[in-house]
Design a protein around this motif. Structure first.
Motif, PDB file in Angstrom:
ATOM      1  N   LEU A 196      40.704  45.205  48.384  1.00 58.81           N
ATOM      2  CA  LEU A 196      39.304  45.514  48.101  1.00 58.81           C
ATOM      3  C   LEU A 196      39.015  45.579  46.609  1.00 58.81           C
ATOM      4  O   LEU A 196      37.984  45.107  46.136  1.00 58.81           O
ATOM      5  N   ASP A 197      39.927  46.190  45.877  1.00 64.33           N
ATOM      6  CA  ASP A 197      39.721  46.341  44.438  1.00 64.33           C
ATOM      7  C   ASP A 197      39.515  44.972  43.775  1.00 64.33           C
ATOM      8  O   ASP A 197      38.544  44.749  43.055  1.00 64.33           O
ATOM      9  N   THR A 198      40.414  44.065  44.060  1.00 61.71           N
ATOM     10  CA  THR A 198      40.292  42.714  43.496  1.00 61.71           C
ATOM     11  C   THR A 198      38.998  42.050  43.971  1.00 61.71           C
ATOM     12  O   THR A 198      38.297  41.392  43.199  1.00 61.71           O
ATOM     13  N   ALA A 199      38.701  42.223  45.252  1.00 62.81           N
ATOM     14  CA  ALA A 199      37.517  41.565  45.813  1.00 62.81           C
ATOM     15  C   ALA A 199      36.246  42.060  45.140  1.00 62.81           C
ATOM     16  O   ALA A 199      35.375  41.272  44.764  1.00 62.81           O
ATOM     17  N   LEU A 200      36.126  43.370  44.971  1.00 63.40           N
ATOM     18  CA  LEU A 200      34.900  43.898  44.364  1.00 63.40           C
ATOM     19  C   LEU A 200      34.780  43.484  42.896  1.00 63.40           C
ATOM     20  O   LEU A 200      33.693  43.163  42.420  1.00 63.40           O
ATOM     21  N   HIS A 201      35.896  43.508  42.184  1.00 63.97           N
ATOM     22  CA  HIS A 201      35.836  43.053  40.791  1.00 63.97           C
ATOM     23  C   HIS A 201      35.361  41.606  40.716  1.00 63.97           C
ATOM     24  O   HIS A 201      34.509  41.250  39.930  1.00 63.97           O
ATOM     25  N   ASN A 202      35.931  40.792  41.579  1.00 66.01           N
ATOM     26  CA  ASN A 202      35.644  39.367  41.479  1.00 66.01           C
ATOM     27  C   ASN A 202      34.317  38.943  42.085  1.00 66.01           C
ATOM     28  O   ASN A 202      33.803  37.883  41.758  1.00 66.01           O
ATOM     29  N   ILE A 203      33.784  39.769  42.948  1.00 66.86           N
ATOM     30  CA  ILE A 203      32.486  39.398  43.503  1.00 66.86           C
ATOM     31  C   ILE A 203      31.418  39.565  42.409  1.00 66.86           C
ATOM     32  O   ILE A 203      30.424  38.852  42.375  1.00 66.86           O
ATOM     33  N   HIS A 204      31.657  40.516  41.509  1.00 74.47           N
ATOM     34  CA  HIS A 204      30.695  40.736  40.421  1.00 74.47           C
ATOM     35  C   HIS A 204      31.055  39.957  39.154  1.00 74.47           C
ATOM     36  O   HIS A 204      30.175  39.485  38.447  1.00 74.47           O
ATOM     37  N   PHE A 205      32.351  39.862  38.882  1.00 73.76           N
ATOM     38  CA  PHE A 205      32.796  39.142  37.689  1.00 73.76           C
ATOM     39  C   PHE A 205      33.896  38.168  38.073  1.00 73.76           C
ATOM     40  O   PHE A 205      35.078  38.450  37.868  1.00 73.76           O
TER      41      PHE A 205
END
Ligand code: ADP
Ligand code: MG
Length: 695
Positions: A196-205
Motif C-alpha cells: 500500500l505504501d508504494t501504491a499510494l506514493h506512486n498514485i500521486h507521484f
C-alpha cells in the motif's frame, strides 16, 4: 492509517479545510491520500516554441519571461508577458491575481512553463501558465504529473490541482514510517499486488508508468475486494440467520401444468433456469436470484413454473409487476396458462375496488388464494399471507433493494425471491449492484423468432418510410410511434407528441390512431392501451410509457422519433415491444442529421446487434456506471474512488473470487489471520459515502 486533520498542514488552515470537507468530503490525511488523480500528464518532454501550434494539449517549454505589461481596464484588465526560448516567442496572459503576478516571477530567469497553447490572432498564447524556476524544478515532477479534480469553490480558495498535490506532498513528508497495509500478505501474493505504501506514493507521484499501473491495479483491487467481501459476508450471514423454506418436491401442480397445459416445449435456457431455481429452493437457505433474460425470452413461464413448485410444497406465491398494465397482462396470461388446473389466482393493484379488496385479503391470509399478482400494492402491510413461499419481482429496475426487503418481511422466514429483468445488466455491474443475488440467465430466444431489423434514418427523409409502414398496416400489422418526453423539456416534447399524433392521422387517415402518455389518468391510459392490444387502434403514438413489458405480438413496426435523445438501454427496451410474433419486425430510429460521436455510436450498436447483453456492456462503456438505470432507484451511490466498473471487470471477478474463498474457509472472519479484514470492513462501514450502505 492517519486520521489526523488536514487543517494543521502547512498552507491549509481552517477555511481551506472546511472547503475540502464540504466540496470533496476530505478531512483527514487518509481521506486526501485516497483522493486520487483523475489523469496524469507526461512532463518528461520539453517542447520548443517553434514546434508548437494551437492544437496541442498541455505541453512544457523552457525559457525566459521578457517583462510584464498591464493592459485594459476594469473587467478586461489583464497582464501580458512575452516568453521566449530562442526558437520563438509566445504570449503569456493572466486574468486573475494581477497584483501578485509581476512579483511572483522574475524576468531573465529560466523557467519551466506548463500550459495549454492556443492560437490567438497571429500568435500563440498560454493563459495562466504554471511556471517553475528551471533550476529548482523537481526531477520527481518531471515525469507523469497527477491532476486532481477540483470544484469551482475549491479554485476560488486557491485549492487547484497543484495545491492539492502540494498538500499531499506535505502529508508524505510528515508521515512517520510506512503506511500500514490494508491487505494481508497472502492476498497480496495471490493477486500480485504491490504494498500500500508504494501504491499510494506512486498514485500521486508516479516514479514510472509501470509503477503507476501497478499502483492503480493494487488500489482498484483493494477497493473492489472490500466491497465484495462485505456483500458476500452480509449475504451469507443473513441467509444463515434467516434460513429459508425448503421446497422438497415437485408435485402435482407443476406436473399437471407441464403435462396438460404447457403450450410449447421449454427452451433449453428455460429448463436450465428452472433447474437452478429448483436446486436453490431445496437448500434450506433463502434464495435471492436475479433472472436476466432479454425481452421475449420467456421469463413469464419460468416465473409461473417456479411458483407452481412453491404451491407443490404447500406455499403461496406472489408476482409483482411495476405497472398496472403489466400486472393485468400477467394476470391474464397466467389465468390462461393455468386454466382448468384448479388454482386460485387473484389480482391486486392500486385500483382494485375496496369491496373486492375486502373479500380478497382474508382469503389470502387464510391461504385459500394460492397465487397473487399485483403492483406495489402488494407491499402494503395489510396484504398478509398464510405462508408466502416465493415472490417473483418482474422488471427489477423499477424496484429497489428496499422493496425486496419489504417482501422478505411478509413471513417470519423470508420467502424465496426471484427477480426478473429484461434490461440485461453487465455481469460486473450486477455483481456490485445486486452483489447479493445469484444470477440466472436465459440466453436463448424461443424458436421461430425473427430478429428485429433495425434501421437508422434521418427524420428529414420519411416519405419512403411511410410507404413501407403502410404496407405493413395493409398486411394487418400494428405500429408504434414513440416520442421522447422528459421533464426538463416537457412542454416542447408534449407539443411534439401531439403534433406527431395529428400528423400520423393525416398520413394514415384510413387507420385508427391512438395516443398514450404518462400524464393521462391511469384509467384513460389503460383504456387506450387496451384498444391497441385488441387491435381496435392500429397505430399507437406514445411516449416511453410503453417501455416495459407490454405484449402485442401483432405489432411489427416501431418508429422512434428523435432517437438521439434515448439511451441505449431504453432504445433496446422499446425495440423489445416488436418482434414478439412470427412476422418480420422493424425498428426505425429517426434522428436529426447532426449527431454527436456518442450518438452515432449508439445508433450503430442498435443497428448491429439485438443482443441485450452486448448492448448493456456498450451502454456501460458509453455512459459510465453512474447513469445506468436502476442505480439511482436502488439507492446505491456510485462512489468508487478508483475502480471503474465498466473497465475493471476482470479485477472485480478476481477480487470476488478471493473474497468468496476466504468466507468459505472462515465465514465469520474469526481466524487471527483475518482480523485485518474485520478491521478494514469496520472502517469502511463508517464512511457514509461508501458502498457498504447497500447491504
Ligand atoms: P419476457 O421474457 O420478455 O417476459 P415473455 O415471458 O412475455 O417474455 O414471453 C414472450 C413470448 O414468448 C410470449 O408470447 C410467450 O408465450 C412466448 N414463449 C415463452 N416461452 C416460449 C417457448 N419455450 N416456446 C415458444 N414461445 C415461448
Ligand atoms: Mg416479461
Amino acid at each position: 492509517m492517519n486520521t489526523q486533520n488536514i487543517m494543521y498542514l502547512p498552507g491549509v488552515g481552517p477555511k481551506k479545510a472546511e472547503t475540502l470537507r464540504t466540496e470533496i468530503q476530505v478531512s483527514s490525511w487518509e481521506d486526501l491520500l485516497y483522493y486520487f488523480p483523475f489523469k496524469y500528464v507526461d512532463r518528461s518532454r520539453i517542447f520548443t516554441i517553434r514546434e508548437i501550434d494551437g492544437n496541442m494539449p498541455y505541453i512544457q517549454l523552457k525559457g525566459k519571461i521578457e517583462g510584464f505589461e498591464t493592459i485594459g481596464a476594469g473587467r478586461t484588465r489583464r497582464i501580458k508577458a512575452w516568453f521566449s526560448d530562442g526558437t520563438g516567442r509566445i504570449e503569456l496572459i493572466w486574468f486573475q491575481n494581477l497584483k501578485a503576478i509581476p512579483n511572483l516571477y522574475k524576468t531573465g530567469v529560466e523557467y519551466i512553463l506548463f500550459g495549454k497553447p492556443a492560437l490567438f490572432g497571429n500568435h500563440i498564447n498560454v493563459a495562466h501558465p504554471e511556471l517553475d524556476a528551471a533550476e529548482s524544478f523537481n526531477q520527481r515532477e518531471a515525469g507523469l504529473q497527477a491532476h486532481y479534480n477540483t470544484t469551482e469553490k475549491m479554485k476560488n480558495s486557491f485549492l487547484h490541482s497543484k495545491a492539492i498535490q502540494k498538500i499531499i506532498q506535505h502529508i508524505f513528508g510528515q508521515l512517520n514510517g510506512k503506511i500500514p497495509e490494508t491487505l494481508p500478505i497472502s492476498i497480496r501474493e495471490r493477486a500480485r499486488l504491490i504494498d500500500l505504501d508504494t501504491a499510494l506514493h506512486n498514485i500521486h507521484f508516479p516514479q514510472s508508468p509501470n509503477l503507476l499501473r501497478e499502483s492503480q491495479y493494487r488500489l482498484k483491487f483493494e477497493e473492489l475486494f472490500y466491497i465484495q467481501l462485505n456483500i458476500l459476508r452480509v449475504t451469507r450471514y443473513r441467509q444463515h440467520k434467516n434460513g429459508g423454506f425448503i421446497f422438497h418436491q415437485v408435485g402435482n401442480y407443476f406436473n399437471d401444468f407441464y403435462n396438460k397445459n404447457l403450450p410449447f416445449p421449454l427452451t433449453n435456457a428455460q429448463k436450465k433456469v428452472i433447474r437452478e431455481i429448483r436446486q436453490d429452493t431445496a437448500k434450506g437457505l433463502q434464495m435471492n436470484r436475479l433472472l436476466q433474460g432479454d425481452v421475449g425470452s420467456g421469463k413469464t413461464l419460468v416465473a409461473l413454473m417456479s411458483m407452481l413448485i412453491a404451491l407443490d410444497n404447500g406455499y403461496q406465491a406472489a408476482l409483482m409487476a411495476p405497472t398496472e398494465i403489466l400486472a393485468h397482462q400477467h394476470y391474464e396470461t397466467l389465468s390462461g396458462l393455468l386454466f382448468g388446473l384448479n388454482i386460485e389466482l387473484v389480482l391486486l393493484t392500486g385500483s382494485t375496488r375496496k369491496k373486492d379488496r375486502e373479500t380478497l385479503l382474508p382469503k389470502l391470509k387464510e391461504g385459500n388464494t394460492q397465487i397473487i399478482i399485483g403492483t406495489h400494492a402488494l407491499l402494503e402491510p395489510d396484504v398478509a399471507f398464510k405462508n408466502l413461499g416465493l415472490v417473483v419481482i418482474d422488471e427489477q429496475h423499477r424496484f429497489g433493494v428496499a422493496q425486496r426487503a419489504r417482501m422478505w418481511n411478509k413471513n417470519a422466514t423470508p420467502p424465496h425471491i426471484l427477480v426478473m429483468t429484461a434490461t440485461p445488466i453487465p455481469r460486473t455491474l450486477a455483481m456490485t449492484l445486486y452483489g447479493d443475488l445469484e444470477v440466472s440467465v436465459i440466453d436463448e430466444l424461443p424458436p421461430g423468432r425473427k430478429p428485429v431489423k433495425t434501421i437508422h434514418r434521418y427524420s428529414g427523409k420519411r416519405t419512403n418510410l411511410y410507404e413501407s409502414v403502410r404496407k405493413q398496416l395493409q398486411e394487418g400489422r400494428q405500429v408504434y410511434i414513440v416520442y421522447p418526453l422528459i421533464e426538463e423539456s416537457e412542454k416542447a416534447d408534449f407539443k411534439n407528441l401531439t403534433d406527431g399524433f395529428e400528423h400520423t392521422r393525416e398520413i394514415f387517415p384510413e387507420y385508427t390512431v391512438g395516443m398514450v402518455h404518462g400524464k393521462m389518468k391511469p384509467a384513460e391510459k389503460d383504456a387506450e392501451m387496451k384498444r391497441f392490444i385488441n387491435g381496435e387502434s392500429r397505430i399507437l403514438v406514445a411516449t416511453t410509457v410503453i417501455e416495459v413489458g407490454v405484449n402485442v405480438p401483432n405489432a411489427s413496426v416501431m418508429i422512434i422519433e428523435d432517437a438521439q435523445r434515448f439511451g441505449l438501454a431504453q432504445l433496446h427496451q422499446l425495440r423489445g415491444r416488436v418482434g414478439r410474433g412470427a412476422d418480420q419486425s422493424f425498428c426505425i430510429l429517426l434522428t436529426t442529421y447532426e449527431l454527436s460521436e456518442n450518438t452515432r455510436r449508439r445508433m450503430e450498436i442498435m443497428t448491429e446487434t439485438n443482443d441485450g447483453f452486448v448492448i448493456a456492456e456498450e451502454d456501460l462503456k458509453l455512459r459510465g456506471p453512474g447513469d445506468i438505470d436502476g442505480t439511482q432507484q436502488s439507492g446505491v451511490a456510485f462512489n468508487l474512488k478508483i475502480a471503474d466498473i465498466a473497465k475493471d471487470g476482470q479485477i472485480l471477478s478476481f477480487a470476488r473470487e478471493l473474497a468468496y474463498e476466504i468466507l468459505e474457509e472462515d465465514p465469520l472472519l474469526e481466524k487471527s489471520q483475518h482480523q485485518l479484514f474485520v478491521q478494514e470492513l469496520k472502517k469502511r462501514a463508517q464512511d457514509r459515502n461508501s458502498w457498504f450502505m447497500i447491504s
